[in-house]
Design a protein around this motif. Structure first.
Motif, PDB file in Angstrom:
ATOM      1  N   LYS A 162       0.833  -1.203   0.000  1.00 39.30           N
ATOM      2  CA  LYS A 162       0.000   0.000   0.000  1.00 39.30           C
ATOM      3  C   LYS A 162       0.873   1.260   0.000  1.00 39.30           C
ATOM      4  O   LYS A 162       2.069   1.219   0.281  1.00 39.30           O
ATOM      5  N   LYS A 163       0.243   2.379  -0.328  1.00 39.37           N
ATOM      6  CA  LYS A 163       0.954   3.653  -0.323  1.00 39.37           C
ATOM      7  C   LYS A 163       1.356   4.043   1.097  1.00 39.37           C
ATOM      8  O   LYS A 163       0.696   3.655   2.072  1.00 39.37           O
ATOM      9  N   PRO A 164       2.435   4.836   1.226  1.00 41.34           N
ATOM     10  CA  PRO A 164       2.922   5.222   2.564  1.00 41.34           C
ATOM     11  C   PRO A 164       1.849   5.853   3.445  1.00 41.34           C
ATOM     12  O   PRO A 164       1.793   5.579   4.645  1.00 41.34           O
ATOM     13  N   ASP A 165       1.012   6.705   2.865  1.00 43.45           N
ATOM     14  CA  ASP A 165      -0.021   7.360   3.667  1.00 43.45           C
ATOM     15  C   ASP A 165      -1.005   6.348   4.254  1.00 43.45           C
ATOM     16  O   ASP A 165      -1.414   6.448   5.409  1.00 43.45           O
ATOM     17  N   ALA A 166      -1.387   5.377   3.433  1.00 42.40           N
ATOM     18  CA  ALA A 166      -2.321   4.349   3.889  1.00 42.40           C
ATOM     19  C   ALA A 166      -1.674   3.477   4.962  1.00 42.40           C
ATOM     20  O   ALA A 166      -2.311   3.104   5.959  1.00 42.40           O
ATOM     21  N   ARG A 167      -0.394   3.159   4.740  1.00 36.92           N
ATOM     22  CA  ARG A 167       0.337   2.335   5.715  1.00 36.92           C
ATOM     23  C   ARG A 167       0.484   3.075   7.050  1.00 36.92           C
ATOM     24  O   ARG A 167       0.323   2.496   8.118  1.00 36.92           O
ATOM     25  N   ASP A 168       0.782   4.369   6.966  1.00 40.23           N
ATOM     26  CA  ASP A 168       0.954   5.169   8.177  1.00 40.23           C
ATOM     27  C   ASP A 168      -0.367   5.290   8.932  1.00 40.23           C
ATOM     28  O   ASP A 168      -0.402   5.205  10.164  1.00 40.23           O
ATOM     29  N   SER A 169      -1.453   5.466   8.196  1.00 40.32           N
ATOM     30  CA  SER A 169      -2.761   5.569   8.829  1.00 40.32           C
ATOM     31  C   SER A 169      -3.145   4.261   9.529  1.00 40.32           C
ATOM     32  O   SER A 169      -3.689   4.270  10.640  1.00 40.32           O
ATOM     33  N   ALA A 170      -2.845   3.128   8.885  1.00 43.43           N
ATOM     34  CA  ALA A 170      -3.133   1.823   9.479  1.00 43.43           C
ATOM     35  C   ALA A 170      -2.309   1.625  10.747  1.00 43.43           C
ATOM     36  O   ALA A 170      -2.809   1.115  11.757  1.00 43.43           O
ATOM     37  N   PHE A 171      -1.038   2.039  10.691  1.00 39.44           N
ATOM     38  CA  PHE A 171      -0.184   1.915  11.876  1.00 39.44           C
ATOM     39  C   PHE A 171      -0.769   2.694  13.042  1.00 39.44           C
ATOM     40  O   PHE A 171      -0.872   2.175  14.173  1.00 39.44           O
ATOM     41  N   LEU A 172      -1.150   3.936  12.793  1.00 39.48           N
ATOM     42  CA  LEU A 172      -1.643   4.785  13.878  1.00 39.48           C
ATOM     43  C   LEU A 172      -2.952   4.259  14.468  1.00 39.48           C
ATOM     44  O   LEU A 172      -3.157   4.290  15.681  1.00 39.48           O
ATOM     45  N   SER A 173      -3.831   3.747  13.611  1.00 36.87           N
ATOM     46  CA  SER A 173      -5.092   3.209  14.098  1.00 36.87           C
ATOM     47  C   SER A 173      -4.852   1.959  14.943  1.00 36.87           C
ATOM     48  O   SER A 173      -5.456   1.794  16.017  1.00 36.87           O
ATOM     49  N   ARG A 174      -3.950   1.094  14.480  1.00 35.54           N
ATOM     50  CA  ARG A 174      -3.657  -0.135  15.218  1.00 35.54           C
ATOM     51  C   ARG A 174      -2.859   0.168  16.492  1.00 35.54           C
ATOM     52  O   ARG A 174      -3.099  -0.444  17.546  1.00 35.54           O
ATOM     53  N   ALA A 175      -1.935   1.106  16.401  1.00 31.70           N
ATOM     54  CA  ALA A 175      -1.163   1.489  17.586  1.00 31.70           C
ATOM     55  C   ALA A 175      -2.070   2.118  18.637  1.00 31.70           C
ATOM     56  O   ALA A 175      -1.868   1.939  19.841  1.00 31.70           O
ATOM     57  N   LEU A 176      -3.083   2.849  18.169  1.00 33.26           N
ATOM     58  CA  LEU A 176      -4.040   3.452  19.091  1.00 33.26           C
ATOM     59  C   LEU A 176      -4.814   2.366  19.849  1.00 33.26           C
ATOM     60  O   LEU A 176      -5.054   2.489  21.055  1.00 33.26           O
ATOM     61  N   ALA A 177      -5.188   1.304  19.141  1.00 35.34           N
ATOM     62  CA  ALA A 177      -5.875   0.185  19.792  1.00 35.34           C
ATOM     63  C   ALA A 177      -4.969  -0.474  20.822  1.00 35.34           C
ATOM     64  O   ALA A 177      -5.385  -0.779  21.944  1.00 35.34           O
ATOM     65  N   ALA A 178      -3.710  -0.679  20.453  1.00 35.34           N
ATOM     66  CA  ALA A 178      -2.747  -1.290  21.374  1.00 35.34           C
ATOM     67  C   ALA A 178      -2.494  -0.391  22.578  1.00 35.34           C
ATOM     68  O   ALA A 178      -2.407  -0.855  23.719  1.00 35.34           O
ATOM     69  N   PHE A 179      -2.387   0.907  22.335  1.00 39.32           N
ATOM     70  CA  PHE A 179      -2.162   1.872  23.407  1.00 39.32           C
ATOM     71  C   PHE A 179      -3.316   1.860  24.402  1.00 39.32           C
ATOM     72  O   PHE A 179      -3.120   1.943  25.623  1.00 39.32           O
ATOM     73  N   THR A 180      -4.525   1.709  23.894  1.00 38.14           N
ATOM     74  CA  THR A 180      -5.710   1.670  24.755  1.00 38.14           C
ATOM     75  C   THR A 180      -5.673   0.451  25.663  1.00 38.14           C
ATOM     76  O   THR A 180      -5.982   0.533  26.863  1.00 38.14           O
ATOM     77  N   ILE A 181      -5.286  -0.695  25.106  1.00 33.44           N
ATOM     78  CA  ILE A 181      -5.131  -1.900  25.926  1.00 33.44           C
ATOM     79  C   ILE A 181      -4.021  -1.698  26.953  1.00 33.44           C
ATOM     80  O   ILE A 181      -4.148  -2.081  28.123  1.00 33.44           O
TER      81      ILE A 181
END
Length: 566
Positions: A29-48
């Motif tokens: 995927k494009k860098p922007d899409a990859r970065d957005s996926a990282f932040l969304s998933r990292a946010l879920a992990a951070f919440t846990i």
């Protein structure tokens, strides 16, 4: 300020979860899409991470976001606390808005599928954890916490709130096993800015009628407002509780009693509660208030609660329901300073304050000597050991049993459905008062010792078959023998010939031989009935609901009567 806060949250996520979040499905995927996926998933992990007591690596491994995640972006089961966390996370790069109704409904439907063990609807990330999740859902007292987290600044819309409220009401029809926590940008930034994941807990506390112990170690004690205690929970859970004690166990029988007292008799709460013990690195009284012991303000540094987690959690639960009532209550508390204490002193305080014996309803059964001692004596003459006093263990289960087995067997075999339902929801209420019903309806002079021992043996055979069948089934049916064990045992008892069990000469071997066949039929009939009439009900609560159990039993009874005519 929203964009600045967003940037600081982003920096924290990248610093904490760089190279830990799985992005293998975004490599092309494009860098922007990859970065957005990282932040969304990292946010879920951070919440846990900040909700539990685990490492960033463990939090990152809890992420389930991806194709066919059904709106569930992370799952984590805290086996110690018996809490299953389900997260939906949304990274909004503009820092505005909330989650839309479509995302909320997707998450709700995903959780429905999860609690019904419908794993075929999920991706491989969730399927790989099928056994872990199933075991979590099979634990009777497991609570489910739904965490909705996003970087927008707006709260949930009225439509989304209504959808979540309807869902929670559906699952919490008898007890509150599922709760929702919404975390928006403001809360996220507060956690990041305060360094809450590592910083010690410091706060000021107002104590009424306070006193001081100076030797051999410094401590202050007094009364603290229950509202203030509830605020500690909101701000500092779970870090407030020292790691080596149990944290809040949720809606147990004792905790529910604490909540009920707070809501109905808050002015009397102090009289009925043992209080809280907290440790701190240092505590000192502030000048405000002078020397008066009626009210004092104290500065507490590096606080942790080592005893009273159930009290604090129950106060917080009650505060969400009726804060005005909770505001009328006070609770005893003592703050022990570790300043100038031996190195192992905190460990000793924690251990000893959590190993005190307590009296519960089970202990009062021994007061019913008329029935319990009669049964024990009669069975002793038959070579069977019966223990009804707490603290003793049956030496040989082949020729012995205790009151805990007896009360369940009698309740499930009784003609009145209420007792089997109560045995599942709060069994202690069956023997809360040994001088009246329901206890007197179950244990009375008409209950012979011989019949009781036979009922226990039959119930053991039913339990063995339920366990065996549970291991053979999949999905929701696999959980049925766990959550529906008391209801199913009742159905089996109803279709066995229990006549003349009082007769010492009556052999029960022919009854035991029929148990497997009847048990399987009861499971099949119940599974079909629930599938047709309660497809979305959470099994852990369904079998605690008397009306639903009546409805299911009426259908199951007709089915089994046609197949097992005596």
């Amino acid at each position: 300020m929203s964009i600045i806060h967003l940037r600081q949250i982003e920096t924290q996520l990248k610093s904490m979860f760089n190279n830990l979040i799985d992005l293998s499905d975004f490599l092309d995927k494009k860098p922007d899409a990859r970065d957005s996926a990282f932040l969304s998933r990292a946010l879920a992990a951070f919440t846990i991470l900040f909700t539990t007591d685990i490492t960033p690596e463990q939090a990152a491994s809890s992420v389930t976001d991806g194709f066919q995640d059904n709106g569930i972006d992370a799952i984590y089961f805290d086996s110690g606390e018996k809490i299953l966390f389900c997260v939906q996370s949304k990274w909004r790069k503009d820092g505005t808005g909330s989650i839309d109704q479509g995302d909320a409904l997707k998450f709700i439907n995903g959780v429905k599928a999860l609690v019904n063990a419908d794993f075929d609807r999920f991706n491989e990330k969730i399927k790989r954890r099928k056994q872990e999740i199933f075991e979590a859902l099979s634990v009777t007292n497991t609570r489910i916490v739904l965490l909705v987290v996003y970087t927008g600044i707006a709260g949930l819309s009225e439509e989304v709130k209504r959808d979540f409220d309807n869902f929670l009401n559906e699952l919490n029809d008898t007890s509150e096993v599922v709760e929702l926590k919404v975390i928006i940008q403001k809360e996220l930034h507060k956690i990041v800015a305060s360094g809450a994941l590592s910083a010690p807990i410091n706060f000021d506390v107002v104590l009424k009628y306070w006193g001081q112990i100076r030797d051999p170690h410094s401590a202050y004690y007094g009364l603290v407002s229950a509202t203030e205690v509830a605020n500690w929970w909101t701000q500092y859970y779970p870090k407030l509780f020292t790691p080596n004690i149990r944290s809040f166990l949720g809606e147990t029988e004792i905790n529910q009693s604490i909540v009920e007292t707070l809501l109905s008799e808050p002015e009397k709460f102090w009289y009925f509660n043992n209080g809280i013990t907290a440790l701190c690195s240092k505590i000192c009284k502030k000048p405000l208030g002078g020397n008066s012991h009626e009210t004092g303000i104290f500065e507490c540094l590096d606080v942790s609660i080592v005893n009273g987690a159930q009290t604090v959690g129950a106060i917080a639960t009650a505060n969400t329901k009726l804060p005005d009532q909770v505001a009328k209550a006070f609770v005893s508390i003592r703050f022990i300073s570790l300043e100038n204490c031996p190195e192992d002193f905190s460990i000793r305080v924690t251990r000893t304050t959590n190993t005190q014996n307590r009296i519960d309803s089970r202990d009062f059964v021994s007061l019913d000597t008329e029935n319990q001692e009669r049964i024990r004596t009669e069975l002793q003459l038959e070579g069977v050991e019966y223990i009804y006093k707490a603290g003793y263990t049956v030496r040989d289960l082949r020729n012995g049993f205790d009151f805990s087995e007896a009360i369940v067997a009698v309740a499930c075999s009784h003609p009145e459905l209420t007792y089997a339902v109560q045995a599942k929801s709060k069994v202690s209420l069956l023997y809360e008062d040994v001088k009246r019903a329901p206890y007197k309806a179950l244990f009375n002079p008409n209950l012979s010792s011989i019949r009781l021992w036979k009922l226990v043996q039959i119930h053991r055979a039913i339990e063995d078959e339920l366990k065996s069948e549970g291991g053979k089934r999949e999905g929701r049916e696999k959980m049925l023998p766990v959550h529906g064990n008391r209801f199913l045992a009742r159905q089996v008892f109803r279709h066995l010939n229990l006549d003349n069990l009082d007769d010492p000469k009556r052999d029960i071997q022919n009854i035991l031989t029929r148990v497997p066949m009847v048990t399987i039929s009861a499971i099949d009939a119940t599974a079909q009935t629930i599938r047709e009439n309660y497809p979305d009900s959470y099994l852990a609560n369904l079998f605690k609901n008397k009306q639903k159990c009546e409805d299911v039993e009426n259908i199951v009874s007709n089915y089994m009567a046609n197949n097992f005519a005596q």
